[in-house]
Design a protein around this motif. Sequence first.
Motif, PDB file in Angstrom:
ATOM      1  N   HIS A  33      77.066  23.620  11.564  1.00 60.09           N
ATOM      2  CA  HIS A  33      76.602  23.908   9.910  1.00 60.09           C
ATOM      3  C   HIS A  33      76.787  25.242   9.532  1.00 60.09           C
ATOM      4  O   HIS A  33      77.665  25.799   9.118  1.00 60.09           O
ATOM      5  N   GLY A  34      75.979  25.366  10.657  1.00 58.10           N
ATOM      6  CA  GLY A  34      76.007  27.199  10.355  1.00 58.10           C
ATOM      7  C   GLY A  34      77.153  27.900  10.888  1.00 58.10           C
ATOM      8  O   GLY A  34      77.675  28.812  10.638  1.00 58.10           O
ATOM      9  N   MET A  35      77.416  27.123  12.107  1.00 60.76           N
ATOM     10  CA  MET A  35      78.971  27.899  12.578  1.00 60.76           C
ATOM     11  C   MET A  35      80.082  28.021  11.503  1.00 60.76           C
ATOM     12  O   MET A  35      80.785  29.157  11.456  1.00 60.76           O
ATOM     13  N   LEU A  36      80.219  26.965  10.639  1.00 60.22           N
ATOM     14  CA  LEU A  36      81.107  26.985   9.998  1.00 60.22           C
ATOM     15  C   LEU A  36      80.446  27.946   9.062  1.00 60.22           C
ATOM     16  O   LEU A  36      81.603  28.607   8.488  1.00 60.22           O
ATOM     17  N   ARG A  37      80.064  28.561   8.171  1.00 62.95           N
ATOM     18  CA  ARG A  37      79.497  29.190   6.890  1.00 62.95           C
ATOM     19  C   ARG A  37      79.543  30.184   8.071  1.00 62.95           C
ATOM     20  O   ARG A  37      80.043  30.611   6.960  1.00 62.95           O
ATOM     21  N   SER A  38      79.429  30.272   8.872  1.00 61.47           N
ATOM     22  CA  SER A  38      79.355  31.796   9.909  1.00 61.47           C
ATOM     23  C   SER A  38      81.068  32.303  10.057  1.00 61.47           C
ATOM     24  O   SER A  38      81.403  33.435   9.480  1.00 61.47           O
ATOM     25  N   LEU A  39      81.534  31.009  10.351  1.00 60.02           N
ATOM     26  CA  LEU A  39      83.505  31.063  10.560  1.00 60.02           C
ATOM     27  C   LEU A  39      84.025  31.447   8.594  1.00 60.02           C
ATOM     28  O   LEU A  39      84.201  31.843   8.769  1.00 60.02           O
ATOM     29  N   ASP A  40      83.933  30.650   7.837  1.00 59.71           N
ATOM     30  CA  ASP A  40      83.281  31.078   6.205  1.00 59.71           C
ATOM     31  C   ASP A  40      84.046  31.974   5.748  1.00 59.71           C
ATOM     32  O   ASP A  40      84.516  32.991   5.912  1.00 59.71           O
ATOM     33  N   ALA A  41      82.825  32.736   6.249  1.00 57.38           N
ATOM     34  CA  ALA A  41      82.258  34.232   5.847  1.00 57.38           C
ATOM     35  C   ALA A  41      83.354  34.763   6.872  1.00 57.38           C
ATOM     36  O   ALA A  41      83.473  36.591   6.365  1.00 57.38           O
ATOM     37  N   THR A  42      83.424  34.724   7.601  1.00 60.52           N
ATOM     38  CA  THR A  42      84.452  35.978   9.015  1.00 60.52           C
ATOM     39  C   THR A  42      85.434  35.566   8.070  1.00 60.52           C
ATOM     40  O   THR A  42      86.426  37.065   7.092  1.00 60.52           O
ATOM     41  N   LEU A  43      85.871  34.624   7.727  1.00 66.34           N
ATOM     42  CA  LEU A  43      87.430  34.531   7.291  1.00 66.34           C
ATOM     43  C   LEU A  43      87.548  35.196   5.843  1.00 66.34           C
ATOM     44  O   LEU A  43      88.532  35.956   5.629  1.00 66.34           O
ATOM     45  N   VAL A  44      86.580  35.490   5.063  1.00 68.25           N
ATOM     46  CA  VAL A  44      86.728  36.404   4.204  1.00 68.25           C
ATOM     47  C   VAL A  44      86.365  37.257   4.182  1.00 68.25           C
ATOM     48  O   VAL A  44      87.575  38.364   3.410  1.00 68.25           O
ATOM     49  N   TRP A  70      77.658  31.345  17.295  1.00 68.64           N
ATOM     50  CA  TRP A  70      77.247  31.163  16.407  1.00 68.64           C
ATOM     51  C   TRP A  70      76.195  29.581  16.849  1.00 68.64           C
ATOM     52  O   TRP A  70      75.626  28.960  15.440  1.00 68.64           O
ATOM     53  N   TYR A  71      77.542  28.741  17.188  1.00 73.38           N
ATOM     54  CA  TYR A  71      76.896  27.142  17.276  1.00 73.38           C
ATOM     55  C   TYR A  71      76.073  27.367  18.306  1.00 73.38           C
ATOM     56  O   TYR A  71      74.800  26.481  17.856  1.00 73.38           O
ATOM     57  N   SER A  72      75.346  27.583  19.233  1.00 71.18           N
ATOM     58  CA  SER A  72      74.236  27.785  19.463  1.00 71.18           C
ATOM     59  C   SER A  72      73.060  28.076  18.783  1.00 71.18           C
ATOM     60  O   SER A  72      71.885  27.124  19.192  1.00 71.18           O
ATOM     61  N   GLU A  73      72.952  29.124  17.939  1.00 73.39           N
ATOM     62  CA  GLU A  73      72.086  29.517  16.838  1.00 73.39           C
ATOM     63  C   GLU A  73      72.015  28.436  15.787  1.00 73.39           C
ATOM     64  O   GLU A  73      69.979  28.481  15.545  1.00 73.39           O
ATOM     65  N   ALA A  74      72.941  28.162  15.324  1.00 70.24           N
ATOM     66  CA  ALA A  74      72.521  27.567  14.188  1.00 70.24           C
ATOM     67  C   ALA A  74      73.686  26.164  13.579  1.00 70.24           C
ATOM     68  O   ALA A  74      73.555  25.279  12.595  1.00 70.24           O
TER      69      ALA A  74
END
Length: 85
Positions: free
Chosen positions: A36-47, A29-33
């Motif tokens: 900020h993108g990594m944190l958004r993806s992590l937040d979605a995963t936690l949800v 996620w970090y390498s792709e986005a």
Amino acid sequence: MSKHPAAEAELLQSEQDALLALSKLLRIWYSEAGLHGMLRSLDATLVQCNAIRDEFATEGGDQRLDAERGAISQHLSFMLSLCAD
């Protein structure tokens, strides 16, 4: 915790695999986005993981905890497999 050592060892291995999958996902996620993108993806995963946990909230005892642990581990491993393809 499970009362059977073999079952507990299997769950622990599953959780370790899930942590490894999550660490790989964070790098992807970090390498792709970026951060900020990594944190958004992590937040979605936690949800998603919290939703899985909530599905098991009505069950009780060790069986619920074991099922919850296994389901979250499987979910993270599945997410990594999607990124690998």
